[in-house]
Design a protein around this motif. Sequence first.
Motif, PDB file in Angstrom:
ATOM      1  N   TYR A  22       0.806  -1.190  -0.074  1.00 23.16           N
ATOM      2  CA  TYR A  22      -0.125   0.101   0.015  1.00 23.16           C
ATOM      3  C   TYR A  22       0.662   1.172   0.081  1.00 23.16           C
ATOM      4  O   TYR A  22       1.807   1.456   0.578  1.00 23.16           O
TER       5      TYR A  22
ATOM      6  N   GLY B 259      -2.381   5.065  -8.238  1.00 22.22           N
ATOM      7  CA  GLY B 259      -1.972   3.725  -9.058  1.00 22.22           C
ATOM      8  C   GLY B 259      -2.551   2.645  -8.626  1.00 22.22           C
ATOM      9  O   GLY B 259      -2.464   1.548  -8.726  1.00 22.22           O
ATOM     10  N   ARG B 260      -3.689   3.004  -7.872  1.00 24.69           N
ATOM     11  CA  ARG B 260      -4.414   1.695  -7.175  1.00 24.69           C
ATOM     12  C   ARG B 260      -5.688   1.586  -8.185  1.00 24.69           C
ATOM     13  O   ARG B 260      -6.430   2.479  -8.532  1.00 24.69           O
ATOM     14  N   THR B 261      -5.925   0.310  -8.317  1.00 25.94           N
ATOM     15  CA  THR B 261      -7.329  -0.030  -9.119  1.00 25.94           C
ATOM     16  C   THR B 261      -8.141  -0.616  -7.977  1.00 25.94           C
ATOM     17  O   THR B 261      -7.915  -0.887  -6.733  1.00 25.94           O
ATOM     18  N   LYS B 262      -9.318  -0.789  -8.458  1.00 21.41           N
ATOM     19  CA  LYS B 262     -10.334  -1.258  -7.690  1.00 21.41           C
ATOM     20  C   LYS B 262     -11.197  -2.434  -8.106  1.00 21.41           C
ATOM     21  O   LYS B 262     -11.412  -2.803  -9.362  1.00 21.41           O
ATOM     22  N   LEU B 263     -11.202  -3.537  -7.321  1.00 23.74           N
ATOM     23  CA  LEU B 263     -12.296  -4.633  -7.593  1.00 23.74           C
ATOM     24  C   LEU B 263     -13.491  -4.337  -7.738  1.00 23.74           C
ATOM     25  O   LEU B 263     -14.158  -4.802  -8.750  1.00 23.74           O
ATOM     26  N   ARG B 264     -14.163  -3.831  -6.974  1.00 29.07           N
ATOM     27  CA  ARG B 264     -15.507  -3.370  -7.274  1.00 29.07           C
ATOM     28  C   ARG B 264     -15.737  -2.227  -8.057  1.00 29.07           C
ATOM     29  O   ARG B 264     -14.967  -1.078  -8.119  1.00 29.07           O
ATOM     30  N   CYS B 265     -16.996  -2.485  -8.833  1.00 29.45           N
ATOM     31  CA  CYS B 265     -17.023  -1.288  -9.701  1.00 29.45           C
ATOM     32  C   CYS B 265     -18.733  -1.196  -9.851  1.00 29.45           C
ATOM     33  O   CYS B 265     -19.517  -2.165  -9.554  1.00 29.45           O
TER      34      CYS B 265
END
Lengths: 290, 279
Positions: free
Chosen positions: B230, B235-241
């Motif tokens: 972390y 540059g973080r992506t997310k699983l939930r959309c």
Amino acid sequence: MKELIRCEHLSFSYEGEGSNVIPALRDVSLSVGAGEYVAVLGHNGSGKSTLAKLLNLILTPKSGKIVIGGREVTTPDFTEDDLFDIRRKVGMVFQNPDNQMVATIVEEDVAFGPENLGLPREELRRRVDDALETVGMTAYAQHSTHKLSGGQKQRVAIAGIIAMMPECIIFDESTAMLDPMGRHEVMDTIEHLNRDRGITILHITHYMDEAARADRVVVMNDGSIAMDGTPREVFSQVERMRALGLEVPQATELLYRLRREGYDLPADCLTAEECAAALKELFSSRNIAE
Amino acid sequence: MISDITLGQFFPGKSLLHRMDPRVKVLLAIAFIVAIFLCKYVLTYALILLFTLFLIAVSGIPFSTILKSLKPILFILVITTVINLLFTGGEGEPLFSWWKIRIYEVSLWRAGFMALRVVLLVIAASLFLTYTTSPIALTDAIESLLKPLSYLKVPVHEFAMMMTIALRFIPILIEETEKIMNAQKSRGADLSSGGLIRRVRALIPIIVPLFISAFQRAFDLATAMECRCYRGGNGRTKLRCYKIHFIDVFMLLLFSVLIAAICLGNRYLPGIVGWGYSL
């Protein structure tokens, strides 16, 4: 075997009260090959957790050298980005499962690491599903994390590391806070990761029966490595282990005592099954003799 | 058992409201509150009341639960009503008069409207935000809606992360409090007798260890997060959309119609129907 981690003359000390310096590691040199399953044993204060924290770069050594995957991590030009790369390669599972979970939903927590890596969504999905399947928690993907048992929480924590696809996972007394059921679940998962996934394991523990399941046991005492060998080599030296303040697995202990009474029994039995087989053999040979 | 307390009382379900995009729900909750304050006239109040009943029916939340959610605001409700009834004044002949107290017909209406406003406000907020939206989805929605602020260097991601972690640690800290309370009780601590000051003092040996352990947990979690690569929101992506579905568009349209109807109603209905009070 390809070398994955190498430490040379590693030393570390904690700053105590005032100018007090508490040495934790003294001149430790260790080499771990890729795909190895190493257990690190030692009683409290032996420096085993410090070693783990150094290998994951949570702590920086006072002197000595660490090389991970051919890259020296203790050079002054080591940057944040390099650190990021190393942590991708070397994951760590901690002692308290509650203190390492970020999200309230199992699946979300597993996704945390890969999300930090900035992977695209399809890849995230794939890795999370795969990691949950590997630890056998697929059915719990949508559950809330705080309602799980200790063993299940720790498996979720492991899945969170697997999802980052590391080459090595360090378990820092990850079974210490679990009940026997939970320990069993976690140990099976660790073994599965090593045998079927080829992930290098460094399992720090103070349970002898857990260490006995590894390929190699490193015994730490007073900040340095006291013994290093296969479980059979290490545990057969019962007196030496005693002197270091450690027990040996119960099966080994039983045969050791019987051998001291003059029975002809092997010294390097580790499991109850081996022990039973050895005793059976002894009895049958005696029956023949009589 | 204090561990029975859950934050926000989220009711998992699959109703129309549950399936809506949390971002749309946050926006609609705000729109609904605006709509409530736009109402000026009996018939527009009736309209929004009807609409609220429709939302309740659609949400699948039992009516008794909704009524229970009003309990904490009962006090505010009574105070608002009484003040509006007694002190707002009016013209003409009072309906009731005793000593210095005079109640006019208009104050009666006004007090009723005010009470209704408060009730609808609470129902709308809990329907949209707490009952049908999980805390995680709510956090995501807030992060997403506030995203433009991050260009002004507002740490939106950090706020959202803090909220997520706070939500995550609530049950753990409640459990911990219980443990410490039991530990102190077993050492003879008396937590439930004596006056207010004594009781507050008795809480100190619970709060201090709780704080120490909370800090320990925070340090541990920070280390664990760093070990999982972390390094902030960049540059973080997310699983939930979240995706806008037909239902979201439909609700947005429905709300637009509602607000338009209220505005038009306020303007023209008194002239057409010719009765009732407006504020």
